[in-house]
Structures are given as structure tokens and as C-alpha cells.
Design a protein around this motif. Sequence first.
Motif, PDB file in Angstrom:
ATOM      1  N   ASN A  11       0.834  -1.213   0.000  1.00 26.56           N
ATOM      2  CA  ASN A  11       0.000   0.000   0.000  1.00 26.56           C
ATOM      3  C   ASN A  11       0.861   1.252   0.000  1.00 26.56           C
ATOM      4  O   ASN A  11       0.575   2.220  -0.710  1.00 26.56           O
ATOM      5  CB  ASN A  11      -0.941   0.020   1.205  1.00 26.56           C
ATOM      6  CG  ASN A  11      -2.066  -0.967   1.084  1.00 26.56           C
ATOM      7  OD1 ASN A  11      -2.468  -1.329  -0.015  1.00 26.56           O
ATOM      8  ND2 ASN A  11      -2.585  -1.407   2.212  1.00 26.56           N
ATOM      9  N   THR A  12       1.915   1.246   0.801  1.00 28.68           N
ATOM     10  CA  THR A  12       2.820   2.396   0.874  1.00 28.68           C
ATOM     11  C   THR A  12       3.509   2.607  -0.467  1.00 28.68           C
ATOM     12  O   THR A  12       3.614   3.744  -0.952  1.00 28.68           O
ATOM     13  CB  THR A  12       3.860   2.180   1.988  1.00 28.68           C
ATOM     14  OG1 THR A  12       3.178   1.962   3.227  1.00 28.68           O
ATOM     15  CG2 THR A  12       4.784   3.373   2.127  1.00 28.68           C
ATOM     16  N   LEU A  13       3.958   1.535  -1.070  1.00 27.41           N
ATOM     17  CA  LEU A  13       4.633   1.635  -2.358  1.00 27.41           C
ATOM     18  C   LEU A  13       3.688   2.160  -3.439  1.00 27.41           C
ATOM     19  O   LEU A  13       4.054   3.025  -4.238  1.00 27.41           O
ATOM     20  CB  LEU A  13       5.184   0.259  -2.746  1.00 27.41           C
ATOM     21  CG  LEU A  13       6.229   0.196  -3.840  1.00 27.41           C
ATOM     22  CD1 LEU A  13       7.441   1.055  -3.509  1.00 27.41           C
ATOM     23  CD2 LEU A  13       6.651  -1.249  -4.049  1.00 27.41           C
ATOM     24  N   ILE A  14       2.462   1.680  -3.431  1.00 31.73           N
ATOM     25  CA  ILE A  14       1.471   2.122  -4.428  1.00 31.73           C
ATOM     26  C   ILE A  14       1.089   3.582  -4.198  1.00 31.73           C
ATOM     27  O   ILE A  14       0.999   4.363  -5.154  1.00 31.73           O
ATOM     28  CB  ILE A  14       0.258   1.181  -4.420  1.00 31.73           C
ATOM     29  CG1 ILE A  14       0.675  -0.186  -5.004  1.00 31.73           C
ATOM     30  CG2 ILE A  14      -0.916   1.776  -5.184  1.00 31.73           C
ATOM     31  CD1 ILE A  14      -0.293  -1.305  -4.748  1.00 31.73           C
ATOM     32  N   LYS A  15       0.912   3.994  -2.948  1.00 33.84           N
ATOM     33  CA  LYS A  15       0.633   5.412  -2.654  1.00 33.84           C
ATOM     34  C   LYS A  15       1.788   6.284  -3.122  1.00 33.84           C
ATOM     35  O   LYS A  15       1.577   7.395  -3.627  1.00 33.84           O
ATOM     36  CB  LYS A  15       0.411   5.619  -1.159  1.00 33.84           C
ATOM     37  CG  LYS A  15      -0.938   5.214  -0.667  1.00 33.84           C
ATOM     38  CD  LYS A  15      -1.059   5.518   0.829  1.00 33.84           C
ATOM     39  CE  LYS A  15      -2.357   5.008   1.391  1.00 33.84           C
ATOM     40  NZ  LYS A  15      -2.439   5.219   2.848  1.00 33.84           N
ATOM     41  N   THR A  16       3.007   5.813  -2.939  1.00 31.77           N
ATOM     42  CA  THR A  16       4.180   6.564  -3.388  1.00 31.77           C
ATOM     43  C   THR A  16       4.150   6.734  -4.905  1.00 31.77           C
ATOM     44  O   THR A  16       4.400   7.824  -5.414  1.00 31.77           O
ATOM     45  CB  THR A  16       5.473   5.853  -2.946  1.00 31.77           C
ATOM     46  OG1 THR A  16       5.469   5.740  -1.524  1.00 31.77           O
ATOM     47  CG2 THR A  16       6.701   6.614  -3.390  1.00 31.77           C
ATOM     48  N   GLN A 117       4.865   2.554   6.809  1.00 26.99           N
ATOM     49  CA  GLN A 117       3.585   3.056   6.307  1.00 26.99           C
ATOM     50  C   GLN A 117       3.586   4.554   6.046  1.00 26.99           C
ATOM     51  O   GLN A 117       2.567   5.213   6.159  1.00 26.99           O
ATOM     52  CB  GLN A 117       2.445   2.684   7.263  1.00 26.99           C
ATOM     53  CG  GLN A 117       2.292   1.201   7.449  1.00 26.99           C
ATOM     54  CD  GLN A 117       1.197   0.824   8.414  1.00 26.99           C
ATOM     55  OE1 GLN A 117       0.585   1.666   9.066  1.00 26.99           O
ATOM     56  NE2 GLN A 117       0.936  -0.468   8.499  1.00 26.99           N
ATOM     57  N   ASN A 118       4.739   5.093   5.653  1.00 31.66           N
ATOM     58  CA  ASN A 118       4.843   6.529   5.405  1.00 31.66           C
ATOM     59  C   ASN A 118       5.268   6.758   3.946  1.00 31.66           C
ATOM     60  O   ASN A 118       6.457   6.790   3.636  1.00 31.66           O
ATOM     61  CB  ASN A 118       5.832   7.161   6.374  1.00 31.66           C
ATOM     62  CG  ASN A 118       5.774   8.667   6.347  1.00 31.66           C
ATOM     63  OD1 ASN A 118       5.601   9.272   5.295  1.00 31.66           O
ATOM     64  ND2 ASN A 118       5.926   9.278   7.502  1.00 31.66           N
ATOM     65  N   HIS A 119       4.272   6.915   3.071  1.00 37.03           N
ATOM     66  CA  HIS A 119       4.581   7.074   1.646  1.00 37.03           C
ATOM     67  C   HIS A 119       5.287   8.394   1.353  1.00 37.03           C
ATOM     68  O   HIS A 119       6.033   8.494   0.371  1.00 37.03           O
ATOM     69  CB  HIS A 119       3.317   6.920   0.788  1.00 37.03           C
ATOM     70  CG  HIS A 119       2.372   8.057   0.860  1.00 37.03           C
ATOM     71  ND1 HIS A 119       1.480   8.217   1.891  1.00 37.03           N
ATOM     72  CD2 HIS A 119       2.189   9.095   0.022  1.00 37.03           C
ATOM     73  CE1 HIS A 119       0.775   9.318   1.678  1.00 37.03           C
ATOM     74  NE2 HIS A 119       1.182   9.865   0.553  1.00 37.03           N
TER      75      HIS A 119
END
Length: 170
Positions: A11-16, A117-119
Motif C-alpha cells: 500500500n505504501t509503495l502504491i501510494k508513493t 507506512q509513510n509514503h
Amino acid sequence: IGALREYKGLNTLIKTAKSSNHQIVIIGSGVNESYVRDQARGTSNLKYLGALDNIDKIALIDGCIALALPSDKRSEAFGVVLLEASMRGKPMITCELGTGTSYVNVSGVTGITITPQNHIELSKAMDVLHRDCGLRAQMGIAARKRYEKLFSGSETGRSYYDLYEEVLAR
């Protein structure tokens, strides 16, 4: 790269990817494969390649600027892919989990460590490594040296031998 499990920080990678212009490639298969495939369809700078053979995986590591493993739970006990990146002289971005990931990737030496969890932090770390080719090269060299010192076949064999000697001496 690897098993697409819940703790990998996908999720973090995708938000980034969705909030930056960094080119991100995800390789692997697993329970979250359909989610990653769906997210990649709508994001031009996010590529999902599925499971690849070792030759293709190594070629992609060789061609990348850095390897990000944003695993966000202690279930990520080590991260073998970090050794693969280190062996190829690539700087790494990992989350501080208090596990073996921080043993392989020493923050500020072989790569950058971020908060799980910090994009935003992940994107900033990617920015730093993208912009500063000198730092990127320095961290890559340090990663390779750390790999040779601690994780190469000869060093791993020597460590096992020493441990066996210690156990037998008791």
C-alpha cells in the motif's frame, strides 16, 4: 521483489507511485497479486511484472537506481532481496522494524531507513537517491562491502564453522 504478502508495505509503495513521478517496478506473486495488478493498471509509473526467473530479476536489480523494501510489519524478519541488492551494489530503502532488515540496510550507510507506512518519507528517500548520484554510488559501494564482509558464501561458512566450534567446546 518476492512474495506479495500483506506485510510487504505494498500500500505504501502504491501510494508513493500515485503521488510521485518515480518509476516503480513490483516483481513477484502471492495473495495480493490481483490488488497490485489492478493498481498498476491505473498508474503510469507503476509496473507490475509478476513472478520472474532469477536471470530477469537480477537484470532488473542491476538496472535499478535503488531497491525499496517498504515492509511495515515485523513479519519481515530479514528480507533476502536486500542481500541480492547489496550483492549488486545497490542502495536500499527500508522501514525501521527492529528486525534483520535494519541489520542488512544500515541507515545512512548502505541506504535510507524510513518510518513504516509513510509514503511521503518513501517518496523523499527516493528523491534523495534519484537526485544525488554521488550518495547513491557511495551507499551502493558500502552495501557491496557490507555484503562481502558479513553475507558472502565464505563469510557465512566461516560464521557457521565458528558457531559449531563454540557449541562443541561447551
